[in-house]
Design a protein around this motif. Structure first.
Motif, PDB file in Angstrom:
ATOM      1  N   UNK A 191     -44.087 119.129 -15.974  1.00  0.00           N
ATOM      2  CA  UNK A 191     -43.272 119.935 -15.069  1.00  0.00           C
ATOM      3  C   UNK A 191     -43.737 119.943 -13.626  1.00  0.00           C
ATOM      4  N   UNK A 192     -45.023 119.909 -13.346  1.00  0.00           N
ATOM      5  CA  UNK A 192     -45.532 119.985 -11.976  1.00  0.00           C
ATOM      6  C   UNK A 192     -46.020 118.614 -11.527  1.00  0.00           C
ATOM      7  N   UNK A 193     -45.535 118.158 -10.373  1.00  0.00           N
ATOM      8  CA  UNK A 193     -46.017 116.881  -9.868  1.00  0.00           C
ATOM      9  C   UNK A 193     -46.834 117.102  -8.600  1.00  0.00           C
ATOM     10  N   UNK A 194     -47.829 116.236  -8.401  1.00  0.00           N
ATOM     11  CA  UNK A 194     -48.703 116.293  -7.231  1.00  0.00           C
ATOM     12  C   UNK A 194     -48.992 114.878  -6.769  1.00  0.00           C
ATOM     13  N   UNK A 195     -49.139 114.739  -5.470  1.00  0.00           N
ATOM     14  CA  UNK A 195     -49.607 113.473  -4.918  1.00  0.00           C
ATOM     15  C   UNK A 195     -51.128 113.550  -4.865  1.00  0.00           C
ATOM     16  N   UNK A 196     -51.784 112.558  -5.442  1.00  0.00           N
ATOM     17  CA  UNK A 196     -53.240 112.510  -5.460  1.00  0.00           C
ATOM     18  C   UNK A 196     -53.681 111.303  -4.648  1.00  0.00           C
ATOM     19  N   UNK A 197     -54.549 111.560  -3.680  1.00  0.00           N
ATOM     20  CA  UNK A 197     -55.045 110.510  -2.791  1.00  0.00           C
ATOM     21  C   UNK A 197     -56.483 110.187  -3.181  1.00  0.00           C
ATOM     22  N   UNK A 198     -56.739 108.913  -3.459  1.00  0.00           N
ATOM     23  CA  UNK A 198     -58.075 108.456  -3.841  1.00  0.00           C
ATOM     24  C   UNK A 198     -58.761 107.837  -2.633  1.00  0.00           C
ATOM     25  N   UNK A 199     -60.026 108.223  -2.427  1.00  0.00           N
ATOM     26  CA  UNK A 199     -60.870 107.645  -1.388  1.00  0.00           C
ATOM     27  C   UNK A 199     -62.244 107.405  -1.991  1.00  0.00           C
ATOM     28  N   UNK A 200     -62.557 106.149  -2.249  1.00  0.00           N
ATOM     29  CA  UNK A 200     -63.819 105.752  -2.894  1.00  0.00           C
ATOM     30  C   UNK A 200     -64.003 106.527  -4.189  1.00  0.00           C
ATOM     31  N   UNK A 201     -65.046 107.338  -4.293  1.00  0.00           N
ATOM     32  CA  UNK A 201     -65.354 108.070  -5.529  1.00  0.00           C
ATOM     33  C   UNK A 201     -64.870 109.521  -5.467  1.00  0.00           C
ATOM     34  N   UNK A 202     -63.856 109.785  -4.658  1.00  0.00           N
ATOM     35  CA  UNK A 202     -63.277 111.127  -4.579  1.00  0.00           C
ATOM     36  C   UNK A 202     -61.759 111.026  -4.655  1.00  0.00           C
ATOM     37  N   UNK A 203     -61.142 112.157  -4.964  1.00  0.00           N
ATOM     38  CA  UNK A 203     -59.699 112.279  -4.815  1.00  0.00           C
ATOM     39  C   UNK A 203     -59.407 113.670  -4.296  1.00  0.00           C
ATOM     40  N   UNK A 204     -58.238 113.800  -3.675  1.00  0.00           N
ATOM     41  CA  UNK A 204     -57.832 115.124  -3.233  1.00  0.00           C
ATOM     42  C   UNK A 204     -56.336 115.284  -3.375  1.00  0.00           C
ATOM     43  N   UNK A 205     -55.930 116.533  -3.429  1.00  0.00           N
ATOM     44  CA  UNK A 205     -54.517 116.868  -3.403  1.00  0.00           C
ATOM     45  C   UNK A 205     -54.354 118.145  -2.591  1.00  0.00           C
ATOM     46  N   UNK A 206     -53.162 118.340  -2.073  1.00  0.00           N
ATOM     47  CA  UNK A 206     -52.884 119.461  -1.182  1.00  0.00           C
ATOM     48  C   UNK A 206     -51.756 120.290  -1.772  1.00  0.00           C
ATOM     49  N   UNK A 207     -51.946 121.603  -1.735  1.00  0.00           N
ATOM     50  CA  UNK A 207     -50.889 122.527  -2.133  1.00  0.00           C
ATOM     51  C   UNK A 207     -50.439 123.272  -0.884  1.00  0.00           C
ATOM     52  N   UNK A 247     -49.399 112.309 -16.424  1.00  0.00           N
ATOM     53  CA  UNK A 247     -48.756 110.994 -16.432  1.00  0.00           C
ATOM     54  C   UNK A 247     -48.663 110.483 -14.999  1.00  0.00           C
ATOM     55  N   UNK A 248     -49.031 109.234 -14.798  1.00  0.00           N
ATOM     56  CA  UNK A 248     -48.874 108.577 -13.505  1.00  0.00           C
ATOM     57  C   UNK A 248     -47.408 108.188 -13.382  1.00  0.00           C
ATOM     58  N   UNK A 264     -47.945 116.746 -14.284  1.00  0.00           N
ATOM     59  CA  UNK A 264     -48.844 117.526 -15.116  1.00  0.00           C
ATOM     60  C   UNK A 264     -48.044 118.473 -15.998  1.00  0.00           C
ATOM     61  N   UNK A 265     -48.362 118.441 -17.279  1.00  0.00           N
ATOM     62  CA  UNK A 265     -47.712 119.304 -18.272  1.00  0.00           C
ATOM     63  C   UNK A 265     -46.189 119.174 -18.247  1.00  0.00           C
ATOM     64  N   UNK A 269     -62.925 129.305 -17.224  1.00  0.00           N
ATOM     65  CA  UNK A 269     -61.697 129.393 -18.018  1.00  0.00           C
ATOM     66  C   UNK A 269     -61.389 127.961 -18.419  1.00  0.00           C
ATOM     67  N   UNK A 270     -61.136 127.756 -19.703  1.00  0.00           N
ATOM     68  CA  UNK A 270     -60.911 126.414 -20.225  1.00  0.00           C
ATOM     69  C   UNK A 270     -59.425 126.218 -20.491  1.00  0.00           C
ATOM     70  N   UNK A 271     -58.905 125.086 -20.041  1.00  0.00           N
ATOM     71  CA  UNK A 271     -57.498 124.744 -20.278  1.00  0.00           C
ATOM     72  C   UNK A 271     -57.400 123.261 -20.612  1.00  0.00           C
ATOM     73  N   UNK A 272     -56.359 122.945 -21.332  1.00  0.00           N
ATOM     74  CA  UNK A 272     -56.036 121.555 -21.646  1.00  0.00           C
ATOM     75  C   UNK A 272     -54.582 121.318 -21.270  1.00  0.00           C
TER      76      UNK A 272
END
Length: 129
Positions: free
Chosen positions: A97-113, A85-86, A94-95, A78-81
């Motif tokens: 309305x929805x904010x998330x904390x994104x944690x970067x570790x080397x060449x990866x990132x993760x977020x938790x819901x 914004x940081x 995102x869009x 399913x394709x979405x656009x």
């Protein structure tokens, strides 16, 4: 006093340029490497085909792969656009309305819901161009 004011001005300008010149870590193409619900890995070969690309202009494009059913092994995208914004302190909007904390570790990132009854962690790995 003029010298003091001048040094404050230089300090403020250097901070502004430091903020501007700091590269945005989110920009680039990422692939889902793992999805973990309540400590149990739940991603499949199909869902790990999911990719998201974040662009400098504040937009993103996602190809999210899911199985149509557990019985026929059909894996469909399913394709979405959208836009992003940081907003500081590792938080992204995102869009608008929805904010998330994104944690970067080397060449990866993760977020938790987190929701009532479950927690899901999404881990993405950077795709080299």
């Amino acid at each position: 006093m003029k010298h003091f004011t001048f040094f404050i001005f230089l300090f403020l300008i250097s901070n502004v340029f430091a903020q501007i010149s700091k590269p945005e870590k989110l920009i680039g193409k990422w692939k889902l490497s793992e999805e973990i619900e309540d400590g149990k890995k739940i991603s499949t070969e199909c869902t790990r085909k999911t990719t998201v690309e974040f662009f400098k202009n504040g937009t993103y494009s996602i190809s999210e792969y899911t199985e149509e059913s557990e019985f026929d092994n059909t894996c469909s995208p399913k394709f979405r656009n959208g836009n992003w914004k940081n907003i500081g302190n590792s938080k992204y909007l995102f869009n608008n309305k929805n904010s998330s904390e994104i944690i970067f570790e080397k060449e990866t990132y993760y977020y938790v819901i987190e929701s009532e009854g479950y927690t899901i962690k999404y881990i993405y790995s950077k795709i080299k161009n």
